[in-house]
Enzyme design. Structure first.
Site, PDB file in Angstrom:
ATOM      1  N   CYS C  87       4.679 -13.221  40.491  1.00 25.53           N
ATOM      2  CA  CYS C  87       4.563 -12.037  39.647  1.00 25.53           C
ATOM      3  C   CYS C  87       4.225 -12.431  38.207  1.00 25.53           C
ATOM      4  CB  CYS C  87       5.864 -11.226  39.732  1.00 25.53           C
ATOM      5  SG  CYS C  87       5.647  -9.536  39.148  1.00 25.53           S
ATOM      6  N   HIS C 195       7.012 -10.733  45.806  1.00 27.76           N
ATOM      7  CA  HIS C 195       8.202 -11.537  45.490  1.00 27.76           C
ATOM      8  C   HIS C 195       8.840 -12.150  46.734  1.00 27.76           C
ATOM      9  CE1 HIS C 195       8.941 -10.558  41.194  1.00 27.76           C
ATOM     10  NE2 HIS C 195       8.271  -9.445  41.483  1.00 27.76           N
ATOM     11  N   GLU C 197      10.945 -14.479  46.873  1.00 24.26           N
ATOM     12  CA  GLU C 197      12.366 -14.794  46.633  1.00 24.26           C
ATOM     13  C   GLU C 197      13.251 -13.585  46.895  1.00 24.26           C
ATOM     14  OE1 GLU C 197      10.367 -13.761  44.404  1.00 24.26           O
ATOM     15  OE2 GLU C 197      11.351 -13.065  42.579  1.00 24.26           O
TER      16      GLU C 197
END
Ligand SMILES: Nc1ncnc2c1ncn2[C@@H]1O[C@H](COP(=O)(O)OP(=O)(O)O)[C@@H](O)[C@H]1O
Ligand SMILES: [Mg+2]
Lengths: 86, 742, 220, 86
Positions: C87, C195, C197
């Site tokens: 990002c 994302h 994560e």
């Protein structure tokens, strides 16, 4: 043959400009110590159907009031390039 | 600046009555100067002194074995076990958001976050409760897009997930929108910070953004004569700086991990004035500030301006002597403006020095003790007649009726709103607006890593009920929040509130206010569900037209074990649907009545608090005992809407039946309170029904899960996908005039 | 396997990345402050996390891209150090010209937070080899400036080299060729708007991100 | 006496300009049909320690290359107001 209107929009005096402040600080970090302050504004360039300058200016002013500027915190300035002026 | 004479006009422009001014004269034994007058005026303003509401707020249940700190500090604090505390509060930013939607909403979010991290908590979730005017009112679209962009712009940048909220549209808000923001934070129970200054000669630190002329009250500005150029002196709209806020959070939490802070207070409304006076008053000490030391954004600022400025992203703290350098180092690491601007004293006065002159010297006690506390006359709202289902013709086309209800502005999907909010940052979001769930769920992620516990958070209020009957509406707002937390298997623990009303000087408005508080308080006591923080926003009216009474409730609960979590997403093919709670087919003040009959009359559904509690406790027990697959409470739009939302979230079809002799519109769309729709498998049906009977909890089988349609016996029959599309597209269509990709 | 996460003022997914890395490697990553000038020598994988470094002021990622630590990261990545920019991290890597192109304001002007379906445009990279090329994966995006742009010639080159790693099945931001993530020519630097994560835990967005971390960490 | 530098930053031709497109479309929606096209750029105004014009201009150019413009997608133009010019 079209007309060009340039609208400059910036924050009114006294209104906090976090972006400008941050830009000045990073320029200082990069060693540009001569930078004392920075502000960031917008330029909106409009391609317009040809028209007579005063009338066009009046229309663009209306556009600013209605959409291009947030007159609560921003002020604006208009420049018109008449075709011949080019 | 040339000393301004304190004429009656100047006093009036500062919003002080003659009596109030007389008290000031008596206490000071002299005339105040303009700076002192300004300080009294903001401290005694409705916003800071709660002069119309104080005595009524005092009725609330505010304690329980879980409450660490109730109302009175920056935010409420509850114990969630294992040494963790949850700190939360809700606040309004209504008027600023109407003037400048983006910045008004953004600074509202920033302000509520500061209330929470001031107390030592890391903000972990944001919620927002929004009320706009009619969808087709000329101002509505611009207000919606500005407010939503502002809330997202601030929260997304700071990196706190915005996980839920509510959005209503009603003509009653055409001239006064409501923007209520809630923040929930996580702290260690043994490391909560308070605002009471202590000791004498302790350094006072100013940290954060520089002070500008932001938000200084227009009228008061006009009343002051200045020598400098007056263009510069115009009151300016506050602009939010989420970047600085993020740095402020990290820096404050870093300093809070040491023992350097004695007291800390954010500079909210009336910035330096209220923060310094609250710290001094709570700690029973005096404070002396040297205003020359205050970091200033503009030149030629007067003492008056510095004390009344509402510049954002600023904190005031009393630092442990000897720890000054530690504080400076941390704040400088985070590139924040920081200055030691004064110290605590034993004078119990607020003394301000500016340009080597004493510009203010007033005793602190009267600012708090003598603050006006009015018992405003209040007339109770007249009771409405009950509207019986028999008095309302059934629709000739039930599919159309269902569609009208599902595309009612309050029922339609708010995806257009919440897709502009980062709901996942911090990676602890278990459920959010995304599922349409009753409560947002955020994992508790303590210093030593993620836990298996979670907080459940919801905001609720049904203004049309409050308008029809403030007492029942007040009960309902609290009850619905308790129900929404229960629906995800959480133990409801406490609430915050944001009481939005019209002009309290009008007895009928004050009557709404008192009625709502009484109703809310009854519910809080019935559920042992105390109020730990809140905010009051009055004078929400334009040309004598007040908003519908809107006591927004923010509820917080705890889920002891995430693996036990259930919500409306769990319904499975083949499940049986059971309705918990009694149905009388209450259509008065319902969404159905508004959406289908274009009527808003009739008494609202009464809230039987005992039944509400019994039903909810039973549902929670069923969830904990893994007896149910899907759960959703019934609220706006009744059984039909709950079923549709469950079908959407669980991606299944549902078929409903009507085992009663109620007419179909009353059975499917009635809004009786205290009800839940649960889906369960074959072998749980009988245990659930028999146990319910034993407990006196109404429970009956009302349908099955399966297929791809949403059907209701003797009523509607539509495809789930078709209905979802219409429900999903209402707001995008309103906002863009076109269809947006999902 | 020692990993590291860089933190800039107003990075806000740095903790998320650290938690994901610790979960997968069993070892807490180094947390590197932007003012530091060198990546510790024991570090074998660096994440430039998401967030709003410097408030996204001027241009997303622009100011962070000039920080001392990024200059060292650039040197180390040229020597082969694997780097993942997520990002705002992706924006920083393009601003630092460690990756081609730029990320413009979303086509509809609005911030978008949505779970996006991604197609694996290249399942052979060091970051994706554990994925099944046939499958779509669900990973959320949350950004205001995710609209990937590169001029025609650059785009041709990037596509030609198979540097496009992820494509959106439904483009949320107007990015050219539905690009959601790309690697550099050497294949050791990945930038992506979604994302991963946020998808390493069943309870929190699913597990489709795990294979990405395992792919790259496994090759080290 | 300080110097003012104005830096105009705009997208290079060929780079799609979502903001500009949206502005033109909304202006048309509002009934300003004479608007054929719009582009949006930035103006960054810098307050600088006084210096000699050429030297200042060179420094500002360096600031643009280093930070103020992303030359992959943007081009820039610099204007200097020398004190006397004010
Ligand atoms: N302003 C908003 N911000 C975020 N989420 C919202 C907002 N408005 C509505 N929602 C979400 O839409 C869903 C439906 O809202 P609502 O009908 O108020 O739920 P309930 O009836 O259970 O209280 C919820 O998940 C809620 O969080
Ligand atoms: Mg609900």
């Amino acid at each position: 043959m079209t007309m060009i209107a340039r609208v400059y929009v910036g924050l009114k005096p006294g209104v906090l400009d976090p972006q400008g402040r941050t830009i000045a600080a990073s320029l200082n970090d990069l060693g540009f110590n001569e930078v004392q302050d920075a502000t960031q504004g917008k330029v909106i360039e409009l391609k317009l159907a040809p028209g007579e300058v005063e009338a066009t200016e009046a229309r663009v002013k209306e556009m600013c009031e209605k959409l291009l500027a947030n007159t609560v915190i921003e002020s604006y300035r208009i420049e018109i390039d008449a075709p011949d002026a080019e | 600046m040339t000393e301004t004479a304190i004429t009656p006009e100047v006093v009036a422009e500062h919003g002080l009555s003659e009596d109030e001014y007389q008290i000031i004269l008596d206490r000071l034994g002299r005339e105040p100067n303009l700076t002192e007058l300004g300080i009294f005026s903001v401290m005694w303003s409705e916003h800071c002194s709660y002069k119309s509401s104080r005595r009524h707020l005092g009725k609330f249940l505010t304690s329980s074995d879980k409450v660490i700190q109730g109302p009175g500090e920056n935010a409420g604090v509850i114990d969630v076990g294992d040494g963790d505390a949850i700190i939360f509060k809700m606040e309004s930013h209504n008027h600023p958001s109407y003037i400048e939607p983006y910045q008004g909403a953004a600074t509202g979010v920033g302000g509520i976050m500061r209330d929470v991290f001031t107390m030592g908590a890391r903000p972990i979730a944001l919620m927002n409760a929004l009320r706009f005017g009619e969808p087709d009112h000329p101002k509505t679209k611009a207000l919606v897009s500005g407010v939503v962009a502002g809330i997202g712009g601030y929260g997304n940048c700071v990196g706190v997930p915005t996980v839920g909220g509510e959005t209503n549209f009603h003509a009653g808000y055409n001239g006064n929108i409501l923007v209520n923001a809630m923040c929930v934070g996580l702290a260690r129970a043994d490391n909560v910070f308070y605002s009471a200054a202590k000791g004498v000669g302790n350094p006072i630190f100013y940290v954060g953004s520089k002070t500008g002329r932001d938000g200084i009250h227009g009228a008061t500005m006009a009343s002051a004569e200045f020598d400098d150029d007056s263009e510069e002196k115009r009151p300016t709209v506050q602009v939010g700086d989420p970047f600085t806020e993020k740095l402020l959070i990290e820096a404050c939490l870093e300093l809070m991990a040491t023992d350097a802070i004695i007291a800390i207070q954010d500079m909210g409304a009336a910035g330096l004035t209220s923060s310094s006076i609250e710290m001094a008053d709570k700690g029973g000490v005096g404070i002396e500030l040297n205003l020359d030391k205050v970091p200033q954004r503009e030149t030629g600022m007067t003492a008056y301006e510095m004390m009344l400025s509402e510049s954002q992203e600023r904190m005031l703290m009393v630092i442990q002597p000897g720890k000054e350098q530690l504080a400076f180092d941390i704040f400088e690491k985070w590139a924040l403006d920081v200055a030691q601007i004064g110290q605590t004293t034993d004078t119990s006065h607020l003394v301000l020095k500016h340009k080597r002159k004493t510009v203010c010297d007033i005793p602190i006690a009267p600012l708090a003790d003598d603050a006006p506390n009015y018992d405003r006359p209040h007339t109770p709202t007249a009771k409405r007649d009950v509207l019986y289902a028999a008095q309302i013709a059934q629709p000739d086309d039930y599919n159309q009726a269902l569609l009208d209800v599902m595309t009612d502005p309050d029922i339609a999907s708010k995806r257009w709103v919440w897709e502009q909010y980062d709901r996942h940052v911090m990676a602890d979001t278990v459920d959010s607006s995304q599922s349409g769930g009753d409560a947002a769920i955020v994992r508790i992620h303590s210093e030593d890593g993620p836990t298996t516990k979670a907080v459940a958070i919801t905001t609720d209020c049904t203004p049309r009920y409050c308008y029809a009957d403030p007492v029942q509406g007040g009960r309902q707002a609290v009850a619905e929040s308790w129900r929404n937390l229960t629906s995800v298997g959480a133990d409801p623990i406490a609430i915050t509130d944001c009481l939005n009303f019209g002009n309290p000087e009008r007895p009928e408005i004050m009557g709404q206010f008192v009625g709502c508080i009484d109703g809310m308080n009854e519910a809080c006591r019935a559920f042992n569900y105390p109020v730990v923080s809140g905010n009051v926003s009055l004078y929400n009216e334009t040309n004598g037209v007040a908003i519908p009474p809107t006591p927004a409730v923010g509820g917080v609960g705890v889920i002891p074990d995430i693996s036990l979590l259930k919500n409306l997403q769990g319904a499975e093919d083949g499940d049986t649907l059971i309705l918990i709670g009694e149905t009388t087919g209450w259509l008065g003040s319902s969404i159905y009545l508004r959406a289908v009959e274009s009527r808003e009359d009739g008494a609202p559904p009464p809230v039987d608090l005992q039944a509400e509690k019994a039903n909810g406790d039973y549902v929670r027990k069923l969830i904990r005992n893994r007896r149910v697959n899907g759960v959703h409470d019934l609220s706006d739009g009744g059984l039909a809407v709950a079923a549709a939302e469950m079908a959407f979230a669980s991606k299944v079809g549902l078929s409903l039946k009507n085992p009663t002799d109620l007419p179909a519109h009353a059975w499917y769309f009635g809004e009786d309170q205290g009800r839940y729709l649960i889906s369960t498998d074959e072998n749980s049906i009988n245990p659930i029904l028999t146990t319910a009977e034993g407990l006196g909890v109404p429970a009956m089988v009302v349908g099955k899960v399966g297929g791809t349609r949403l059907t209701a016996q003797d009523a509607f029959d539509v495809t789930v996908d078709g209905l979802r599309a219409r429900w999903d597209q209402w707001l995008p269509t309103l906002m863009s005039g076109g269809t947006e990709t999902v | 396997m020692q990993t590291a996460v860089i933190t800039f003022p107003a990075s806000n997914c740095d903790r998320d990345a650290a938690v994901a890395l610790e979960q997968i490697t069993g070892r807490a990553p180094h947390r590197i402050w932007h003012k530091e000038t060198t990546i510790p020598s024991d570090v074998g994988f660096v994440v430039v996390p998401g967030g709003f470094s410097y408030g996204d002021y001027l241009r997303s990622g622009a100011i962070a891209a000039k920080s001392p630590i990024i200059q060292d990261l650039k040197r180390r990545s040229e020597a082969g150090l694997p780097v993942l920019g997520i990002c705002n991290g992706f924006q920083i890597l393009t601003e630092a010209q460690m990756l081609p192109g730029a990320l413009l304001r979303n086509a509809n002007q609005k911030f978008v937070c949505r779970v996006t379906k991604l197609r694996l445009a290249n399942a052979q990279t060091r970051f994706t080899k554990l994925y099944d090329a046939k499958n779509e994966i669900d990973i959320p995006v949350a950004h205001h400036d995710g609209n990937y742009f590169a001029d025609d010639e650059t785009l041709r080159r990037v596509e030609g080299n198979g540097q496009v790693v992820f494509r959106y099945s439904q483009n949320p931001n107007g990015s050219r060729n539905d690009i959601a993530g790309i690697v550099n020519a050497a294949g050791n630097v990945l930038g992506m708007m979604p994302h991963p994560e946020r998808t390493v835990d069943q309870n929190h967005g699913g597990t489709d991100g795990i294979a990405l971390f395992k792919s790259i960490l496994g090759t080290l």
